[in-house]
Scaffold this active site. Structure first.
Site, PDB file in Angstrom:
ATOM      1  CG  ASN A   9     -19.172 -40.329   4.513  1.00  0.00           C
ATOM      2  OD1 ASN A   9     -19.463 -39.335   3.854  1.00  0.00           O
ATOM      3  ND2 ASN A   9     -17.912 -40.713   4.724  1.00  0.00           N
ATOM      4  CE  LYS A  11     -16.928 -42.885   2.023  1.00  0.00           C
ATOM      5  NZ  LYS A  11     -15.893 -43.884   1.928  1.00  0.00           N
ATOM      6  CG  HIS A  97     -13.953 -40.123   6.414  1.00  0.00           C
ATOM      7  ND1 HIS A  97     -13.266 -40.544   5.301  1.00  0.00           N
ATOM      8  CD2 HIS A  97     -14.937 -41.033   6.628  1.00  0.00           C
ATOM      9  CE1 HIS A  97     -13.830 -41.667   4.855  1.00  0.00           C
ATOM     10  NE2 HIS A  97     -14.851 -41.978   5.638  1.00  0.00           N
ATOM     11  CD  GLU A  99     -13.035 -41.733   1.722  1.00  0.00           C
ATOM     12  OE1 GLU A  99     -13.942 -40.880   1.653  1.00  0.00           O
ATOM     13  OE2 GLU A  99     -13.264 -42.958   1.707  1.00  0.00           O
ATOM     14  CD  GLU A 169     -15.354 -44.918   8.753  1.00  0.00           C
ATOM     15  OE1 GLU A 169     -16.354 -45.381   8.196  1.00  0.00           O
ATOM     16  OE2 GLU A 169     -14.813 -43.862   8.391  1.00  0.00           O
ATOM     17  N   GLY A 175     -14.433 -48.934   1.496  1.00  0.00           N
ATOM     18  CA  GLY A 175     -14.666 -48.956   0.054  1.00  0.00           C
ATOM     19  C   GLY A 175     -13.982 -50.105  -0.666  1.00  0.00           C
ATOM     20  CB  SER A 215     -16.670 -53.016   3.326  1.00  0.00           C
ATOM     21  OG  SER A 215     -15.759 -52.412   2.421  1.00  0.00           O
TER      22      SER A 215
END
Ligand code: PGA
Length: 253
Positions: A9, A11, A97, A99, A169, A175, A215
């Site tokens: 991904n 992003k 996702h 985010e 996730e 991240g 991560s």
């Protein structure tokens, strides 16, 4: 039995030049295994999808999109539909996702509509779920992830659900450099598989791929992949470097 699947991904990163060379680097490095012992996808920003699809034309790497809108067409300024994604060669799309859920504010109901729209148009959803740090610390992980899975898949029959990939996730691992331990990840993966068995049937639960994300790096990929219910990896930061991403693909294959 479940073929490993690694998706990168990107992003809101890369540009028209670096995106294409990243895709080419991944294709070159994974030429012998992509599509054979491991399924691979890259997930660039919308505006670079066509260029990346073209760059990967002769490879066995699929291209996915980072988001979708659930309507097919019309007055929805700024949105992109499933049929548009299909039209430019997307095989996969991320739905829900973290985010999008926590930065943009998407609800479980919206995620459900997006998953349904993707499947109806023949684009394969990668359905993301995961708890926030405060939820894990309050021992709410199973409750939160269970709710996300049930609401995200509301109204989907077994045939539609078989088009899914699920990605667990944990938000606190995305991240942050802080990966879930293999035991923490395996525990939630097993819980998701059990829940899918209850919602659908044992066959679907056995066949569906559940990816881990948060991560993932070349040095933790193999350990994660050794867990019984981890079938692949959804990679953010490390997918922006062709060598690192290829190392992760190799660890998963
Ligand atoms: P990360 O992102 O690998 O940079 O933690 C994973 C993701 O958000 O899919």
């Amino acid at each position: 039995m479940r073929k490993p699947f690694v998706a990168g991904n990107w992003k809101m990163n890369t540009d028209s030049h670096t995106g294409v060379s990243l895709a080419e680097g991944v294709a070159c490095g994974s030429m012998d295994i992509a599509g054979r012992s491991v399924d691979v996808a890259v997930i660039p920003p919308f505006v670079y999808l066509q260029a990346v699809v073209r760059a990967l034309n002769r490879s066995h790497i699929a291209v996915g999109a980072q988001d979708i809108y659930y309507e097919q067409k019309g007055a929805f300024t700024g949105e992109v539909s499933a049929s548009m994604l299909k039209d430019v060669g997307c095989i996969y799309v991320l739905c829900g996702h973290s985010e999008r859920r926590h930065v943009i504010g998407e609800s479980d109901e919206l995620v459900n509509k997006k998953i349904n729209a993707a499947i109806c148009s023949g684009v394969l959803p990668i359905f993301c779920v995961g708890e926030k740090l405060e939820e894990r610390e309050a021992s709410l992980t199973k409750e939160v992830v269970g709710r996300q899975v049930r609401s995200g898949l509301a109204g989907l029959d077994v045939e539609k659900a078989s088009a899914l990939t699920v990605a667990y996730e944990p938000v606190w691992a995305i991240g942050t450099g802080r990966t879930a331990t293999t035991e923490q990840a395996q525990e939630v993966h097993a819980m998701i598989r059990k829940l899918l068995g209850e919602m659908y049937d044992a066959q679907l639960a056995q066949e569906i791929r559940i990816l881990y994300g948060g991560s993932v790096k070349p040095d933790n990929a193999a350990d994660l992949m050794r867990q019984e219910d981890i079938d692949g990896l959804l990679v953010g930061g490390a997918s922006l470097n062709a060598d690192d991403f290829v190392a992760i693909i190799k660890a998963a294959s």
